[in-house]
Scaffold this motif. Structure first.
Motif, PDB file in Angstrom:
ATOM      1  N   CYS A  61      60.355   6.465  30.038  1.00  0.00           N
ATOM      2  CA  CYS A  61      61.385   6.762  29.030  1.00  0.00           C
ATOM      3  C   CYS A  61      61.923   8.165  29.328  1.00  0.00           C
ATOM      4  CB  CYS A  61      60.797   6.683  27.625  1.00  0.00           C
ATOM      5  SG  CYS A  61      60.169   5.060  27.173  1.00  0.00           S
ATOM      6  N   LEU A  62      62.782   8.271  30.350  1.00  0.00           N
ATOM      7  CA  LEU A  62      63.174   9.575  30.872  1.00  0.00           C
ATOM      8  C   LEU A  62      64.020  10.380  29.895  1.00  0.00           C
ATOM      9  CD1 LEU A  62      63.957   8.634  34.585  1.00  0.00           C
ATOM     10  CD2 LEU A  62      61.784   9.298  33.533  1.00  0.00           C
ATOM     11  N   SER A  63      64.976   9.736  29.260  1.00  0.00           N
ATOM     12  CA  SER A  63      65.835  10.477  28.325  1.00  0.00           C
ATOM     13  C   SER A  63      65.027  10.974  27.129  1.00  0.00           C
ATOM     14  CB  SER A  63      66.999   9.595  27.864  1.00  0.00           C
ATOM     15  OG  SER A  63      66.513   8.425  27.219  1.00  0.00           O
ATOM     16  N   GLN A  64      64.063  10.146  26.660  1.00  0.00           N
ATOM     17  CA  GLN A  64      63.212  10.570  25.542  1.00  0.00           C
ATOM     18  C   GLN A  64      62.312  11.731  25.965  1.00  0.00           C
ATOM     19  OE1 GLN A  64      63.812   7.468  26.399  1.00  0.00           O
ATOM     20  NE2 GLN A  64      64.312   6.248  24.582  1.00  0.00           N
ATOM     21  N   ALA A  65      61.811  11.677  27.204  1.00  0.00           N
ATOM     22  CA  ALA A  65      60.974  12.776  27.691  1.00  0.00           C
ATOM     23  C   ALA A  65      61.778  14.073  27.733  1.00  0.00           C
ATOM     24  CB  ALA A  65      60.433  12.439  29.082  1.00  0.00           C
ATOM     25  N   ASP A  66      63.033  13.991  28.229  1.00  0.00           N
ATOM     26  CA  ASP A  66      63.891  15.177  28.248  1.00  0.00           C
ATOM     27  C   ASP A  66      64.086  15.740  26.846  1.00  0.00           C
ATOM     28  OD1 ASP A  66      64.166  15.152  30.934  1.00  0.00           O
ATOM     29  OD2 ASP A  66      66.158  14.228  30.977  1.00  0.00           O
ATOM     30  N   ALA A  67      64.217  14.851  25.866  1.00  0.00           N
ATOM     31  CA  ALA A  67      64.423  15.293  24.484  1.00  0.00           C
ATOM     32  C   ALA A  67      63.207  16.070  23.972  1.00  0.00           C
ATOM     33  CB  ALA A  67      64.697  14.082  23.587  1.00  0.00           C
ATOM     34  N   PHE A  68      62.017  15.583  24.289  1.00  0.00           N
ATOM     35  CA  PHE A  68      60.799  16.287  23.879  1.00  0.00           C
ATOM     36  C   PHE A  68      60.727  17.666  24.542  1.00  0.00           C
ATOM     37  CE2 PHE A  68      58.989  12.025  22.819  1.00  0.00           C
ATOM     38  CZ  PHE A  68      58.594  12.321  21.518  1.00  0.00           C
ATOM     39  N   PHE A  69      61.025  17.725  25.848  1.00  0.00           N
ATOM     40  CA  PHE A  69      60.911  18.991  26.565  1.00  0.00           C
ATOM     41  C   PHE A  69      61.966  19.990  26.088  1.00  0.00           C
ATOM     42  CE2 PHE A  69      59.184  16.126  30.124  1.00  0.00           C
ATOM     43  CZ  PHE A  69      57.899  16.247  29.633  1.00  0.00           C
ATOM     44  N   LYS A  70      63.172  19.499  25.805  1.00  0.00           N
ATOM     45  CA  LYS A  70      64.210  20.388  25.264  1.00  0.00           C
ATOM     46  C   LYS A  70      63.806  20.931  23.897  1.00  0.00           C
ATOM     47  CE  LYS A  70      68.237  18.302  27.558  1.00  0.00           C
ATOM     48  NZ  LYS A  70      69.480  17.516  27.331  1.00  0.00           N
ATOM     49  N   ALA A  71      63.192  20.051  23.067  1.00  0.00           N
ATOM     50  CA  ALA A  71      62.747  20.490  21.745  1.00  0.00           C
ATOM     51  C   ALA A  71      61.682  21.577  21.861  1.00  0.00           C
ATOM     52  CB  ALA A  71      62.198  19.294  20.957  1.00  0.00           C
ATOM     53  N   ALA A  72      60.795  21.420  22.840  1.00  0.00           N
ATOM     54  CA  ALA A  72      59.759  22.434  23.049  1.00  0.00           C
ATOM     55  C   ALA A  72      60.384  23.755  23.483  1.00  0.00           C
ATOM     56  CB  ALA A  72      58.754  21.941  24.088  1.00  0.00           C
ATOM     57  N   ILE A  73      61.350  23.684  24.393  1.00  0.00           N
ATOM     58  CA  ILE A  73      62.006  24.903  24.876  1.00  0.00           C
ATOM     59  C   ILE A  73      62.742  25.608  23.741  1.00  0.00           C
ATOM     60  CG2 ILE A  73      63.836  25.775  26.386  1.00  0.00           C
ATOM     61  CD1 ILE A  73      63.042  23.535  28.380  1.00  0.00           C
ATOM     62  N   SER A  74      63.430  24.846  22.913  1.00  0.00           N
ATOM     63  CA  SER A  74      64.184  25.451  21.800  1.00  0.00           C
ATOM     64  C   SER A  74      63.265  26.043  20.733  1.00  0.00           C
ATOM     65  CB  SER A  74      65.098  24.398  21.159  1.00  0.00           C
ATOM     66  OG  SER A  74      64.332  23.369  20.560  1.00  0.00           O
ATOM     67  N   LEU A  75      62.007  25.628  20.726  1.00  0.00           N
ATOM     68  CA  LEU A  75      61.058  26.112  19.715  1.00  0.00           C
ATOM     69  C   LEU A  75      60.396  27.422  20.130  1.00  0.00           C
ATOM     70  CD1 LEU A  75      59.821  25.259  16.980  1.00  0.00           C
ATOM     71  CD2 LEU A  75      58.039  24.057  18.256  1.00  0.00           C
ATOM     72  N   ILE A  76      60.386  27.726  21.419  1.00  0.00           N
ATOM     73  CA  ILE A  76      59.686  28.918  21.913  1.00  0.00           C
ATOM     74  C   ILE A  76      60.189  30.210  21.264  1.00  0.00           C
ATOM     75  CG2 ILE A  76      59.310  30.346  23.967  1.00  0.00           C
ATOM     76  CD1 ILE A  76      59.071  27.737  25.573  1.00  0.00           C
ATOM     77  N   PRO A  77      61.510  30.409  21.045  1.00  0.00           N
ATOM     78  CA  PRO A  77      61.958  31.655  20.396  1.00  0.00           C
ATOM     79  C   PRO A  77      61.386  31.850  18.990  1.00  0.00           C
ATOM     80  CG  PRO A  77      63.801  30.554  21.473  1.00  0.00           C
ATOM     81  CD  PRO A  77      62.664  29.597  21.520  1.00  0.00           C
ATOM     82  N   GLU A  78      60.916  30.779  18.358  1.00  0.00           N
ATOM     83  CA  GLU A  78      60.371  30.887  16.999  1.00  0.00           C
ATOM     84  C   GLU A  78      58.904  31.307  16.976  1.00  0.00           C
ATOM     85  OE1 GLU A  78      61.083  27.366  14.720  1.00  0.00           O
ATOM     86  OE2 GLU A  78      63.084  27.057  15.585  1.00  0.00           O
ATOM     87  N   VAL A  79      58.287  31.400  18.157  1.00  0.00           N
ATOM     88  CA  VAL A  79      56.867  31.788  18.184  1.00  0.00           C
ATOM     89  C   VAL A  79      56.729  33.220  17.685  1.00  0.00           C
ATOM     90  CG1 VAL A  79      54.865  32.183  19.663  1.00  0.00           C
ATOM     91  CG2 VAL A  79      56.357  30.220  20.090  1.00  0.00           C
ATOM     92  N   PRO A  80      55.961  33.450  16.620  1.00  0.00           N
ATOM     93  CA  PRO A  80      55.806  34.819  16.094  1.00  0.00           C
ATOM     94  C   PRO A  80      54.885  35.648  16.979  1.00  0.00           C
ATOM     95  CG  PRO A  80      54.413  33.313  14.865  1.00  0.00           C
ATOM     96  CD  PRO A  80      55.206  32.463  15.835  1.00  0.00           C
ATOM     97  N   LYS A  81      54.933  36.955  16.798  1.00  0.00           N
ATOM     98  CA  LYS A  81      54.080  37.821  17.600  1.00  0.00           C
ATOM     99  C   LYS A  81      52.614  37.688  17.210  1.00  0.00           C
ATOM    100  CE  LYS A  81      57.552  41.319  18.737  1.00  0.00           C
ATOM    101  NZ  LYS A  81      57.885  42.759  18.720  1.00  0.00           N
ATOM    102  N   MET A  82      52.353  37.404  15.944  1.00  0.00           N
ATOM    103  CA  MET A  82      50.985  37.249  15.454  1.00  0.00           C
ATOM    104  C   MET A  82      50.850  35.871  14.800  1.00  0.00           C
ATOM    105  SD  MET A  82      49.667  40.235  16.213  1.00  0.00           S
ATOM    106  CE  MET A  82      48.153  40.344  15.268  1.00  0.00           C
TER     107      MET A  82
END
Length: 711
Positions: free
Chosen positions: A485-506
């Motif tokens: 399910c390649l398009s679905q896999a891309d969607a998961f990976f994009k969601a993970a990438i877009s979430l990284i800026p929200e990682v707090p310092k602590m």
């Protein structure tokens, strides 16, 4: 007491010969002074309290005094006072001369004679004067009576026990209750029908018969009666119990006999007992005052019914649970049921009776969660619900299994660990489908896998923990990729990438705030390993996911004095190096990675090299900045790490790369911060590798890598 005023202990082997004349004279003086006390009760208690001191005077002193003290008690006219005096004497006698059973028996028979005084005019008139009712007066006797009976029954032969039991037949219910409380449960159980006969015939004035049946039930919970008598015993007891009007009296007895019923009978008899309890406890909401007893009934039932298909087929079991109206109590009962299920359910189940009942139980636990619920309580509830979810299996009926997970998600949405477990279960289900349907990829199978993937994609955003979401996006993307399910896999990976800026310092780890960068580094390293085999999307250009990830890493706000960003860039170089290979190290079955899509295309390799140069420039810029900040030790460590990465993943036949590695070697040693042993071992490794046929270029490199000398 010694002559110098110090004390010594009288051991079991002490004899009068061990005491000097002064001690004997002092002891004798004590007993003479006690004998001069005029009042009977003080004289008795003082002498009994130092009875052991008779060992100073003679070897037979104790055996002579015990019968005399027993006779002294006959002078106490009040039966209540006298029974406690006898209890104290029995206690002292067991301590100083446990082998002298005759004194215990004499106290017992004397008590039987004086006990009749309770119903005499003298005691009855005193109770009237003092305003004390007989039901309130009689319960004052059992503590003393129980002690006397326990002393008599201790290591007593059955013949003696039988004589004492039959001797009390003509006495009151109070005496019979003490007999059943004191003697061994095995003795009572083997003579259960005899005791039932005595209970029927005894005088119950002031002590109702249902309490006798309760005492009998307590014994039968510990020891089994003859098999031929078991049903008759239950019938005789329940005839009395079911007629009780007072709800508290009823439930106190019923709670004891439920265990006997569960232990020796089938669900039919248990259902009858539960129905009777519901009948008695429902009027006027009497159950609200009896939650502890009702909880005990539930615990006893589930302790004996480990087959939950049988348990939930007991018609009155769920209606019985409905009596727990108080939320805190209801939740505790549900926790007991789920704990028993997790412990005793050996095989996965799809029994609809079990599933419907336990979904109701789990829903009750889940709905008790609110803003004030402690984290420990949430963890416990999640553990129990997850234990149930893990034990549900519909075999190859994957659609039914997914439907169960969908229903569970809607029911348990407030407990994050449960949602995480559901996502893992759905991913596992998708992989099982792939294994079982291998070679038979029908449209129906593909649609089901996409439904599983969609379930995960919808559920993950509802989770609070940011690293939980990141890791689940990655894991779910891997599952989607494994199922083509390649398009679905891309969607998961994009969601993970877009979430990284929200990682707090602590972040909060087990109640403590800790820096998040090390956790982010671990996640990204795993992510890079997956990106190696993810094929490029035809509409998004070469290495589009890697580019997006690099942009996010570049823009992320890193801690001051942190080197994690450079360590991540080093991992990116490892990824890009692996991507430049003609054949990748690993693949996913039936998924064409970039090595197959591009086939070593020059444009792809050129783009890869550009990214490598960009990342290396970032690393070198950081190394220069460390020199300005006087962070020389960090600079040395990172420089050597970068050198090792080039050595392991780079093509050192490239002149620029070769020269860069030499510069990094010098940088690592420039300020004397490098570990000499590490540098020596690294150089030895390079020399060893240079001897291989395709590694001769390392010989020249080794000559250009001097070791720093220290003087």
């Amino acid at each position: 007491m010694r002559a110098d005023g110090s004390c010594f202990c009288i051991t079991d082997h002490f004899s009068p010969e061990n005491a000097n004349d002064t001690a004997k004279e002092t002891c004798l003086n004590w007993f003479f002074k006690i004998a001069s006390i005029r009042e009977l009760i003080p004289r008795f208690y003082v002498e009994a309290s130092i009875l052991k001191c008779n060992k100073f005077l003679s070897k037979t002193g104790i055996s002579e005094c015990l019968p005399r003290l027993t006779c002294m008690i006959r002078g106490i006219g009040d039966p209540l006072v006298s029974v406690y005096a006898r209890a104290y004497l029995c206690r002292v006698g067991m301590e100083v001369a446990p082998h002298l059973k005759e004194t215990l028996n004499k106290n017992f028979f004397d008590f039987l004679l004086t006990f009749k005084q309770i119903h005499g005019d003298t005691v009855q008139n005193q109770l009237v004067v003092q305003g004390v009712e007989l039901p309130s007066y009689l319960p004052l006797y059992p503590p003393a009576m129980d002690w006397i009976f326990q002393c008599i029954s201790y290591h007593a032969p059955e013949v003696t026990a039988s004589v004492l039991t039959w001797g009390s037949v003509s006495c009151s219910a109070l005496l019979l209750n003490s007999v059943m409380s004191a003697f061994r449960a095995e003795f009572i159980a083997t003579r259960s029908m005899d005791f039932i006969g005595m209970i029927k015939e005894c005088d119950e004035s002031g002590f109702p018969k249902h309490l006798l049946f309760r005492s009998l039930g307590l014994n039968l919970a510990l020891a089994d009666p003859p098999e031929s008598d078991r049903l008759q015993i239950l019938n005789e007891a329940w005839k009395v119990i079911t007629k009780l009007k007072n709800s508290q009296d009823y439930i106190n007895c019923a709670e004891v006999w439920v265990e006997y019923t569960c232990k020796h009978f089938t669900k039919r008899e248990v259902n009858t007992v539960l129905a009777d309890v519901i009948k008695h406890m429902t009027p006027d909401r009497a159950f609200e005052d009896s939650y502890p007893q009702l909880q005990l009934i539930i615990k006893k039932v589930i302790a004996y019914f480990h087959d939950f298909s049988v348990l939930f087929s007991v018609e009155k079991f769920l209606p019985f649970l409905d009596m727990f109206q108080k939320e805190s109590v209801r939740v505790e009962v549900c926790k007991c049921i789920m704990d028993a299920f997790i412990k005793h359910q050996q095989e996965p189940t799809k029994d609809p009776v079990i599933l419907n009942a336990l979904l109701h139980v789990c829903k009750t636990m889940h709905d008790s969660v609110n803003a004030l619920t402690l984290e420990d309580e949430k963890r416990m509830l999640s553990y129990l619900i997850n234990g149930f979810i893990k034990m549900v299996s519909f075999g190859r009926d994957f659609e039914q299994q997914l439907s169960f997970y969908v229903e569970s998600r809607s029911m348990f949405c407030n407990l994050e660990p449960v949602l995480v477990q559901l996502i893992h279960s759905v991913n596992r289900l998708a992989m099982e489908t792939r294994k079982l349907m291998k070679g038979n990829h029908s449209r129906k199978t593909a649609a089901f896998v996409r439904a599983c993937v969609a379930y995960c994609f919808i559920t993950i955003p509802s989770l609070a923990g940011i690293f939980t979401r990141l890791n689940l996006y990655l894991h779910s993307g891997q599952v989607a990729l494994a199922n083509q399910c390649l398009s679905q896999a891309d969607a998961f990976f994009k969601a993970a990438i877009s979430l990284i800026p929200e990682v707090p310092k602590m972040i909060n780890i087990d109640g403590k705030m800790r820096p998040s960068e090390s956790f982010l580094l671990e996640f990204l390293c795993n992510f890079f390993s997956t990106l190696l085999i993810v094929p490029d999307h035809p509409e998004h250009g070469v290495l589009f996911l890697v580019r997006e990830l690099l942009n996010v890493i570049q823009d992320y706000t890193w801690e001051d004095n942190s080197d994690e960003k450079i360590r991540i860039y080093t991992c990116v170089l490892h990824l890009l190096s692996a991507m430049s290979q003609e054949t990748y190290l690993y693949h996913i079955d039936k998924v064409d990675s970039n090595d197959s899509l591009y086939g070593g295309d020059s444009k792809f390799l050129a783009e890869n090299n550009k990214l490598c140069e960009t990342v290396m420039a970032q690393i070198l810029e950081h190394l220069k900045a460390l020199a300005k900040d006087e962070a020389l030790k960090r600079q040395s460590s990172l420089g050597l790490s970068f050198f090792n990465s080039i050595l392991a993943h780079g093509d050192l036949r490239n002149n620029k790369l070769n020269q860069l590695s030499v510069n990094l070697w010098h940088l690592a040693q420039r300020h004397g911060c490098a570990d000499t042993r590490t540098m020596v071992k690294t150089l030895e490794y390079i020399k060893k590798q240079s001897k291989q046929p395709d590694m001769t270029h390392l010989t020249e490199l080794a000559l250009r890598l001097p070791l720093q000398t220290r003087t």
